[in-house]
Design a protein around this motif. Structure first.
Motif, PDB file in Angstrom:
ATOM      1  N   LEU A 128      25.363 -50.067  10.034  1.00  0.00           N
ATOM      2  CA  LEU A 128      25.635 -48.828  10.944  1.00  0.00           C
ATOM      3  C   LEU A 128      26.340 -47.766  10.333  1.00  0.00           C
ATOM      4  CD1 LEU A 128      26.913 -51.391  13.654  1.00  0.00           C
ATOM      5  CD2 LEU A 128      24.968 -50.146  13.751  1.00  0.00           C
ATOM      6  N   PHE A 129      25.692 -46.505  10.100  1.00  0.00           N
ATOM      7  CA  PHE A 129      26.344 -45.495   9.259  1.00  0.00           C
ATOM      8  C   PHE A 129      26.660 -44.497  10.141  1.00  0.00           C
ATOM      9  CE2 PHE A 129      25.145 -41.463   6.929  1.00  0.00           C
ATOM     10  CZ  PHE A 129      26.330 -41.614   6.140  1.00  0.00           C
ATOM     11  N   PHE A 130      28.086 -44.195   9.810  1.00  0.00           N
ATOM     12  CA  PHE A 130      28.723 -42.938  10.734  1.00  0.00           C
ATOM     13  C   PHE A 130      28.963 -41.903   9.623  1.00  0.00           C
ATOM     14  CE2 PHE A 130      32.772 -41.248  12.072  1.00  0.00           C
ATOM     15  CZ  PHE A 130      32.353 -40.319  12.922  1.00  0.00           C
ATOM     16  N   PRO A 131      28.562 -40.886   9.562  1.00  0.00           N
ATOM     17  CA  PRO A 131      28.752 -39.898   8.379  1.00  0.00           C
ATOM     18  C   PRO A 131      30.132 -39.188   8.553  1.00  0.00           C
ATOM     19  CG  PRO A 131      27.065 -38.872   9.741  1.00  0.00           C
ATOM     20  CD  PRO A 131      27.404 -40.382  10.223  1.00  0.00           C
ATOM     21  N   GLY A 132      30.637 -39.224   9.662  1.00  0.00           N
ATOM     22  CA  GLY A 132      32.069 -38.467   9.943  1.00  0.00           C
ATOM     23  C   GLY A 132      32.421 -37.247   9.021  1.00  0.00           C
ATOM     24  N   ALA A 133      33.375 -37.120   8.435  1.00  0.00           N
ATOM     25  CA  ALA A 133      33.853 -36.255   7.524  1.00  0.00           C
ATOM     26  C   ALA A 133      32.742 -35.598   6.674  1.00  0.00           C
ATOM     27  CB  ALA A 133      35.145 -36.129   6.929  1.00  0.00           C
ATOM     28  N   ASN A 134      31.879 -36.322   6.288  1.00  0.00           N
ATOM     29  CA  ASN A 134      30.821 -35.753   5.284  1.00  0.00           C
ATOM     30  C   ASN A 134      29.959 -34.816   6.044  1.00  0.00           C
ATOM     31  OD1 ASN A 134      31.205 -37.501   3.193  1.00  0.00           O
ATOM     32  ND2 ASN A 134      30.519 -39.246   4.359  1.00  0.00           N
ATOM     33  N   TYR A 135      29.715 -34.954   7.441  1.00  0.00           N
ATOM     34  CA  TYR A 135      29.017 -33.878   8.069  1.00  0.00           C
ATOM     35  C   TYR A 135      29.861 -32.704   8.899  1.00  0.00           C
ATOM     36  CZ  TYR A 135      24.305 -35.283   6.878  1.00  0.00           C
ATOM     37  OH  TYR A 135      22.993 -35.633   6.361  1.00  0.00           O
ATOM     38  N   ALA A 136      31.193 -33.023   8.825  1.00  0.00           N
ATOM     39  CA  ALA A 136      31.900 -31.826   9.355  1.00  0.00           C
ATOM     40  C   ALA A 136      31.885 -30.609   8.946  1.00  0.00           C
ATOM     41  CB  ALA A 136      33.335 -32.562   9.489  1.00  0.00           C
ATOM     42  N   ILE A 137      31.324 -30.632   7.735  1.00  0.00           N
ATOM     43  CA  ILE A 137      31.436 -29.302   7.009  1.00  0.00           C
ATOM     44  C   ILE A 137      30.180 -28.351   7.558  1.00  0.00           C
ATOM     45  CG2 ILE A 137      30.057 -30.248   5.329  1.00  0.00           C
ATOM     46  CD1 ILE A 137      31.595 -28.534   3.341  1.00  0.00           C
ATOM     47  N   GLY A 138      29.283 -29.034   8.377  1.00  0.00           N
ATOM     48  CA  GLY A 138      28.202 -28.335   8.984  1.00  0.00           C
ATOM     49  C   GLY A 138      27.286 -27.839   8.059  1.00  0.00           C
ATOM     50  N   ASP A 139      26.226 -26.872   8.742  1.00  0.00           N
ATOM     51  CA  ASP A 139      25.166 -26.398   7.968  1.00  0.00           C
ATOM     52  C   ASP A 139      25.390 -24.858   7.549  1.00  0.00           C
ATOM     53  OD1 ASP A 139      23.623 -28.461   7.929  1.00  0.00           O
ATOM     54  OD2 ASP A 139      22.654 -28.023   9.896  1.00  0.00           O
ATOM     55  N   ASP A 140      26.606 -24.286   8.040  1.00  0.00           N
ATOM     56  CA  ASP A 140      26.525 -22.913   7.514  1.00  0.00           C
ATOM     57  C   ASP A 140      27.050 -22.872   6.244  1.00  0.00           C
ATOM     58  OD1 ASP A 140      26.248 -22.189  10.236  1.00  0.00           O
ATOM     59  OD2 ASP A 140      28.337 -21.757  10.729  1.00  0.00           O
ATOM     60  N   ALA A 141      26.283 -22.087   5.251  1.00  0.00           N
ATOM     61  CA  ALA A 141      26.342 -22.316   3.816  1.00  0.00           C
ATOM     62  C   ALA A 141      27.955 -22.045   3.607  1.00  0.00           C
ATOM     63  CB  ALA A 141      25.615 -21.222   3.131  1.00  0.00           C
ATOM     64  N   LYS A 142      28.607 -23.034   2.932  1.00  0.00           N
ATOM     65  CA  LYS A 142      29.820 -22.803   2.227  1.00  0.00           C
ATOM     66  C   LYS A 142      29.752 -23.029   0.643  1.00  0.00           C
ATOM     67  CE  LYS A 142      32.386 -23.993   6.416  1.00  0.00           C
ATOM     68  NZ  LYS A 142      31.175 -24.611   7.202  1.00  0.00           N
ATOM     69  N   ASP A 143      30.850 -22.109   0.006  1.00  0.00           N
ATOM     70  CA  ASP A 143      30.611 -22.248  -1.509  1.00  0.00           C
ATOM     71  C   ASP A 143      31.677 -23.281  -1.938  1.00  0.00           C
ATOM     72  OD1 ASP A 143      29.165 -19.990  -1.211  1.00  0.00           O
ATOM     73  OD2 ASP A 143      30.659 -18.450  -2.013  1.00  0.00           O
ATOM     74  N   LEU A 144      31.079 -24.322  -2.317  1.00  0.00           N
ATOM     75  CA  LEU A 144      31.692 -25.468  -2.848  1.00  0.00           C
ATOM     76  C   LEU A 144      32.024 -25.692  -4.281  1.00  0.00           C
ATOM     77  CD1 LEU A 144      30.064 -27.913  -0.430  1.00  0.00           C
ATOM     78  CD2 LEU A 144      32.285 -26.693  -0.090  1.00  0.00           C
ATOM     79  N   VAL A 145      31.308 -24.877  -5.157  1.00  0.00           N
ATOM     80  CA  VAL A 145      31.230 -25.041  -6.335  1.00  0.00           C
ATOM     81  C   VAL A 145      32.522 -24.895  -7.405  1.00  0.00           C
ATOM     82  CG1 VAL A 145      29.835 -24.585  -8.733  1.00  0.00           C
ATOM     83  CG2 VAL A 145      28.618 -24.906  -6.598  1.00  0.00           C
ATOM     84  N   PRO A 146      33.242 -25.658  -7.692  1.00  0.00           N
ATOM     85  CA  PRO A 146      34.348 -25.265  -8.608  1.00  0.00           C
ATOM     86  C   PRO A 146      34.238 -24.267  -9.709  1.00  0.00           C
ATOM     87  CG  PRO A 146      34.355 -27.658  -8.248  1.00  0.00           C
ATOM     88  CD  PRO A 146      32.996 -27.062  -7.912  1.00  0.00           C
ATOM     89  N   GLU A 147      35.059 -23.317 -10.021  1.00  0.00           N
ATOM     90  CA  GLU A 147      34.583 -22.373 -11.076  1.00  0.00           C
ATOM     91  C   GLU A 147      34.766 -22.921 -12.511  1.00  0.00           C
ATOM     92  OE1 GLU A 147      34.012 -19.382 -11.044  1.00  0.00           O
ATOM     93  OE2 GLU A 147      33.979 -19.403  -8.623  1.00  0.00           O
ATOM     94  N   ASP A 148      35.693 -24.053 -12.493  1.00  0.00           N
ATOM     95  CA  ASP A 148      36.033 -24.655 -14.021  1.00  0.00           C
ATOM     96  C   ASP A 148      34.822 -25.692 -14.474  1.00  0.00           C
ATOM     97  OD1 ASP A 148      36.455 -26.661 -12.489  1.00  0.00           O
ATOM     98  OD2 ASP A 148      38.391 -27.135 -13.445  1.00  0.00           O
ATOM     99  N   ALA A 149      33.947 -25.885 -13.222  1.00  0.00           N
ATOM    100  CA  ALA A 149      32.803 -27.123 -13.613  1.00  0.00           C
ATOM    101  C   ALA A 149      31.779 -26.641 -14.823  1.00  0.00           C
ATOM    102  CB  ALA A 149      31.924 -27.410 -12.518  1.00  0.00           C
ATOM    103  N   ASP A 150      31.480 -27.344 -15.668  1.00  0.00           N
ATOM    104  CA  ASP A 150      30.497 -27.306 -16.563  1.00  0.00           C
ATOM    105  C   ASP A 150      29.229 -27.761 -16.054  1.00  0.00           C
ATOM    106  OD1 ASP A 150      32.212 -26.192 -18.676  1.00  0.00           O
ATOM    107  OD2 ASP A 150      32.803 -28.172 -18.874  1.00  0.00           O
ATOM    108  N   VAL A 151      29.459 -29.019 -15.301  1.00  0.00           N
ATOM    109  CA  VAL A 151      28.100 -29.775 -15.060  1.00  0.00           C
ATOM    110  C   VAL A 151      28.359 -29.989 -13.296  1.00  0.00           C
ATOM    111  CG1 VAL A 151      27.096 -32.015 -15.202  1.00  0.00           C
ATOM    112  CG2 VAL A 151      27.885 -30.862 -17.071  1.00  0.00           C
ATOM    113  N   VAL A 152      27.575 -29.688 -12.451  1.00  0.00           N
ATOM    114  CA  VAL A 152      27.733 -30.229 -11.197  1.00  0.00           C
ATOM    115  C   VAL A 152      26.502 -31.095 -10.667  1.00  0.00           C
ATOM    116  CG1 VAL A 152      27.971 -29.130  -9.045  1.00  0.00           C
ATOM    117  CG2 VAL A 152      28.384 -27.682 -10.706  1.00  0.00           C
ATOM    118  N   VAL A 153      27.114 -32.213 -10.065  1.00  0.00           N
ATOM    119  CA  VAL A 153      26.267 -33.141  -9.860  1.00  0.00           C
ATOM    120  C   VAL A 153      26.186 -33.200  -8.089  1.00  0.00           C
ATOM    121  CG1 VAL A 153      25.761 -35.669  -9.797  1.00  0.00           C
ATOM    122  CG2 VAL A 153      26.950 -34.551 -11.810  1.00  0.00           C
ATOM    123  N   PHE A 154      24.934 -33.414  -7.826  1.00  0.00           N
ATOM    124  CA  PHE A 154      24.640 -33.354  -6.208  1.00  0.00           C
ATOM    125  C   PHE A 154      23.938 -34.714  -5.979  1.00  0.00           C
ATOM    126  CE2 PHE A 154      24.692 -29.011  -7.445  1.00  0.00           C
ATOM    127  CZ  PHE A 154      25.617 -28.459  -6.347  1.00  0.00           C
TER     128      PHE A 154
END
Ligand code: ATP
Length: 326
Positions: A123-149
């Motif tokens: 029984l999966f409840f996404p909770g906070a993982n989905y609270a961010i919603g669908d409106d595009a938000k910039d989540l990429v940290p400036e200092d990252a060399d590699v970003v994993v999704f």
């Protein structure tokens, strides 16, 4: 000491695992055999895999290159959220990009293991993982060399931030788990695409299950769709197959055999594999080696260690548990 930085943008879930002889009927109360909690979610698992594979078990950094790992995601303002952040920090993960959602609940997976049949019900409840919603938000940290999704947060956020990470010059790794067909234009923003066999079938919308013999053609198909550098399909016990563009535009393909081992539980094998490759890319200055065979040998060795133990995060090995097996 040189620093490479990996940001993992994805899910954080608490697994609540109940073992029971059988599932109760409606209205029935049943005493069960055991109850455990564990931290998981593909995002958090992959962040932990990156951090552990850049550290020895005693926390030391074994070579001249320190890797910083940041987790980007969301938990609730509940006890699970606080404990989750502490656990990640114990694994040397930067949690400054983990949001606490006011009045939100941390995502949970209630896993019911029916011992008589061996079947799992989740029984999966996404909770906070989905609270961010669908409106595009910039989540990429400036200092990252590699970003994993991965694909356990809203799809629109994944798409927007893959494009953003590419525009910022980061090396983008996408592990399409769980898989859903991707918009065709997205492939051109992905440097490294990693799928397992069934995810490859979903992405190429094929009703014919992938066989090892099909890998050269299928791998090339994904590069033709626009993947910029490497496509990798994991093949369970058989290891993984890669196709990589060379600097002169040719495509090199190779099957890298998995390690033979005694399998206890394969949960998080894929996440360990992805984390291991991200570490290799970060250590190589934000790109794959021209010949990535040794990187896949390392990823297979790390993932093989993870299948030797029970659990998800608990089974992810440290670097000094992998190097003796190379
Ligand atoms: P999971 O969902 O179980 O985390 P996955 O389906 O995403 O895994 P797999 O292809 O099953 O991915 O496994 C990922 C990697 O883990 C493989 O490429 C291999 O290196 C390792 N692996 C998986 N199963 C085994 C096994 N039985 N023996 C040795 N290595 C394994």
């Amino acid at each position: 000491m040189v620093k490479g930085t990996i940001a993992v943008i994805g899910s954080l879930n608490v697994d609540c695992i109940t073992r029971t002889p059988r599932v109760p009927s409606g209205g029935e109360t049943l005493r069960v055999s055991s109850f455990d909690t564990g931290f998981g979610g593909k995002g958090a698992n992959q962040a932990v895999a990156c951090a552990r594979l850049a550290h020895n078990k005693d926390g030391s950094v074994p070579d001249t290159m320190e890797i910083k790992v940041s987790m980007v995601g969301a938990v609730g303002e509940d006890i699970f959220g606080s404990d989750f952040i502490s656990a990640l920090e114990k694994d040397h993960i930067d949690t400054s990009h983990v949001q606490r959602i006011p009045d939100g609940k941390t995502g949970t997976a209630n896993i019911i293991v029916e011992e008589d049949s061996g079947e799992n019900r989740i029984l999966f409840f996404p909770g906070a993982n989905y609270a961010i919603g669908d409106d595009a938000k910039d989540l990429v940290p400036e200092d990252a060399d590699v970003v994993v999704f991965q694909m356990e947060i809203p799809f629109q956020q994944v798409i927007h931030n893959i494009k953003l990470a590419h525009k910022k010059g980061k090396y983008v790794i996408l592990n399409t788990a769980p898989a859903t067909p991707l918009p065709e234009d997205l492939y051109g923003y992905i440097d490294c695409l990693i799928t397992n066999e069934s995810e490859a079938d979903i992405l190429r919308e094929s009703s014919q299950p992938l066989r090892v013999d099909d890998c050269p053609a299928v791998c090339k198909q994904f590069l033709d769709r626009g993947v910029r550098d490497v496509y990798i399909v994991t093949l369970g016990a058989q290891g993984a197959y890669y196709a990589k563009r060379s600097e002169i535009g040719t495509i090199n393909c190779k099957h890298v055999q998995g390690q033979k081992t005694k399998v206890v539980d394969t949960t998080a094998a894929g996440d360990t594999f992805v984390g291991a490759l991200a570490v290799k890319v970060a250590k190589n200055g934000g790109k794959f080696s021209a010949d990535p065979t040794n990187d896949l040998v390392f990823a297979n060795a790390a993932a093989a260690r993870s299948v030797e133990k029970h659990g998800a995060m608990a089974a992810i090995p440290y670097l000094d548990e992998v190097t003796p097996h190379l």
